[in-house]
Design a protein around this motif. Structure first.
Motif, PDB file in Angstrom:
ATOM      1  N   ARG A  29      48.677  42.335  33.932  1.00  0.00           N
ATOM      2  CA  ARG A  29      48.642  42.854  32.569  1.00  0.00           C
ATOM      3  C   ARG A  29      47.629  42.065  31.750  1.00  0.00           C
ATOM      4  O   ARG A  29      47.326  40.913  32.079  1.00  0.00           O
ATOM      5  N   PRO A  30      47.099  42.655  30.652  1.00  0.00           N
ATOM      6  CA  PRO A  30      46.237  41.888  29.766  1.00  0.00           C
ATOM      7  C   PRO A  30      46.937  40.595  29.371  1.00  0.00           C
ATOM      8  O   PRO A  30      48.122  40.593  29.026  1.00  0.00           O
ATOM      9  N   ALA A  31      46.207  39.477  29.433  1.00  0.00           N
ATOM     10  CA  ALA A  31      46.892  38.191  29.333  1.00  0.00           C
ATOM     11  C   ALA A  31      46.387  37.309  28.204  1.00  0.00           C
ATOM     12  O   ALA A  31      46.453  36.099  28.273  1.00  0.00           O
ATOM     13  N   ARG A  32      45.896  37.892  27.130  1.00  0.00           N
ATOM     14  CA  ARG A  32      45.336  37.109  26.049  1.00  0.00           C
ATOM     15  C   ARG A  32      46.342  36.135  25.451  1.00  0.00           C
ATOM     16  O   ARG A  32      46.018  35.024  25.106  1.00  0.00           O
ATOM     17  N   ALA A  33      47.581  36.582  25.326  1.00  0.00           N
ATOM     18  CA  ALA A  33      48.575  35.750  24.677  1.00  0.00           C
ATOM     19  C   ALA A  33      49.381  34.926  25.679  1.00  0.00           C
ATOM     20  O   ALA A  33      50.299  34.223  25.303  1.00  0.00           O
ATOM     21  N   GLN A  34      49.054  35.032  26.950  1.00  0.00           N
ATOM     22  CA  GLN A  34      49.826  34.364  27.977  1.00  0.00           C
ATOM     23  C   GLN A  34      49.411  32.906  28.120  1.00  0.00           C
ATOM     24  O   GLN A  34      48.281  32.529  27.843  1.00  0.00           O
ATOM     25  N   GLN A  74      35.816  45.451  43.003  1.00  0.00           N
ATOM     26  CA  GLN A  74      35.961  44.315  42.093  1.00  0.00           C
ATOM     27  C   GLN A  74      34.900  44.362  40.991  1.00  0.00           C
ATOM     28  O   GLN A  74      35.197  44.158  39.815  1.00  0.00           O
ATOM     29  N   TYR A  75      33.678  44.619  41.404  1.00  0.00           N
ATOM     30  CA  TYR A  75      32.579  44.668  40.440  1.00  0.00           C
ATOM     31  C   TYR A  75      32.795  45.771  39.412  1.00  0.00           C
ATOM     32  O   TYR A  75      32.627  45.562  38.202  1.00  0.00           O
ATOM     33  N   ASN A  76      33.170  46.947  39.876  1.00  0.00           N
ATOM     34  CA  ASN A  76      33.371  48.069  38.965  1.00  0.00           C
ATOM     35  C   ASN A  76      34.504  47.808  37.984  1.00  0.00           C
ATOM     36  O   ASN A  76      34.421  48.179  36.797  1.00  0.00           O
ATOM     37  N   LEU A  77      35.577  47.164  38.454  1.00  0.00           N
ATOM     38  CA  LEU A  77      36.702  46.861  37.578  1.00  0.00           C
ATOM     39  C   LEU A  77      36.294  45.886  36.484  1.00  0.00           C
ATOM     40  O   LEU A  77      36.578  46.104  35.294  1.00  0.00           O
ATOM     41  N   GLU A  81      36.057  46.537  32.371  1.00  0.00           N
ATOM     42  CA  GLU A  81      36.866  45.781  31.413  1.00  0.00           C
ATOM     43  C   GLU A  81      36.021  45.055  30.376  1.00  0.00           C
ATOM     44  O   GLU A  81      36.527  44.682  29.308  1.00  0.00           O
ATOM     45  N   GLY A  82      34.758  44.848  30.688  1.00  0.00           N
ATOM     46  CA  GLY A  82      33.860  44.238  29.722  1.00  0.00           C
ATOM     47  C   GLY A  82      34.299  42.848  29.302  1.00  0.00           C
ATOM     48  O   GLY A  82      34.599  41.994  30.129  1.00  0.00           O
TER      49      GLY A  82
END
Length: 366
Positions: A29-34, A74-77, A81-82
């Motif tokens: 999951r997006p982990a900015r706050a983790q 992997q590269y495409n992902l 996501e930028g």
């Protein structure tokens, strides 16, 4: 930027010497706050579960692994996501490193934060294969090559890739089309790595088309085109196939486990590669990533476990002393075969990728 070609001689020395369970894939999951989390995208059987469990216990950092079976995926992902990636560490092969760097997807390592960096094997001390303009872009993990694997109970020793196309093996061979296409180009006397075709698209296309047409004409020899190492292993175990082009890791693992498989490099030669762990730009948990990388390099036992699981040669120092005679035999090659390995280059990758991808699609559709 300097070209990211591997230091061939030192890497070949490691391969010539012969140097558990895999983490269940999590939904990352997006982990900015983790905090206390590290997200890793890697291949099946690369990171030992026992190491992950001990690392989590010692540090309190949760390890989340997302499995991949292809560099392009992997590269495409990461590209999609930028600036907000969902992973911290990715597994990149040396010849694809320039592609990731050109798209600004990775950051140089702060080697000072990896106290165990000096525990790499002699061939990788200082990570020369991953050093560009004085900056280190990854921790070397495992080295391997494309080989000819065969069931020794139904085949005989061979010196040529042409064995894959004998009529007696109709429906009994397998390969990854994009990888084998490069090998067939080498088999035909052409440059399957496209280095000499830089600025010569017409010559490159003609060589690609020749290999494509040859594989289409010999499609009756193929039981199945495969993607992951586990697929070719299962086909050998089921005796669905007798011959295959395969990465050295999956074949060596079968040999380690006592199955009647032999792995060799035919006289026409083959290609080699190096896997590394790399930190993603804007990694949401960069601090945890450094702690993970340092812990991974802490002892040769970890490298030995990685080798036993994957079948690839470890880049960590001291691993060879921990392997059994059978394991060392599965990893070692006669010196004359070692010299047939040409490590993939980063030169002219875009032309190669474009032409190989197109030809692969045409072979599948034929």
């Amino acid at each position: 930027m300097n070209r990211t070609d591997l230091t061939r001689r030192s890497t070949l020395m490691l391969l010539g010497a012969g140097a558990g369970l895999v983490a269940a894939p999590y939904v990352i999951r997006p982990a900015r706050a983790q905090s206390k989390v590290v997200n890793i995208t890697t291949y099946d059987k690369f990171v030992p579960q026992s190491f992950i469990e001990q690392f989590q216990k010692d540090t309190g950092i949760e390890v989340r692994v997302r499995l991949t079976d292809d560099q392009g995926k992997q590269y495409n992902l990461l590209s999609a996501e930028g600036g907000a990636p969902t992973t911290d560490i990715v597994t990149v092969t040396g010849h694809r490193l320039s592609q990731f760097l050109k798209s600004d997807l990775l950051v140089p390592l702060d080697v000072a934060r990896i106290g165990n960096f000096g525990n790499l094997a002699a061939a990788y001390k200082g990570a020369p294969q991953l050093t560009i303009d004085g900056k280190v872009y990854g921790v070397p993990l495992l080295a391997g090559f494309e080989g000819l694997a065969r069931n020794t109970e139904y085949t005989k020793p061979t010196e040529t890739w042409g064995y894959m196309f004998e009529d007696e093996f109709k429906g009994l061979t397998s390969y990854i089309i994009s990888d084998f296409l490069s090998i067939v180009m080498k088999y035909q006397g052409n440059d399957g790595d496209y280095v000499t075709y830089e600025g010569k698209p017409e010559i490159a296309q003609a060589a690609t088309d020749k290999a494509r047409d040859f594989l289409i004409a010999n499609k009756d020899k193929v039981r199945k085109y495969y993607d992951a190492g586990s697929e070719v292993q299962q086909m050998f175990l089921n005796e669905d196939i007798y011959l295959a082009q395969t990465w050295s890791g999956p074949a060596a693992k079968l040999i380690m486990d006592g199955h009647p498989i032999a792995l060799s490099i035919p006289k026409e030669g083959t290609y080699g590669f190096l896997y590394s762990f790399n930190i993603v730009k804007n990694a949401p948990n960069a601090d945890a990533a450094y702690i993970f990388l340092n812990a991974m390099l802490a002892s040769p036992e970890i490298g030995a476990a990685m080798t036993r699981q994957s079948g690839f040669n470890s880049a960590f120092g001291g691993v060879d002393k921990l392997l059994t005679d059978r394991e060392r035999a599965a990893l070692a090659l006669p010196q004359e075969q070692v010299e047939r390995i040409q490590f993939f280059s980063s030169v002219n990758r875009q032309m190669k990728n474009d032409m190989i991808d197109k030809a692969t699609a045409e072979i599948k559709a034929a």
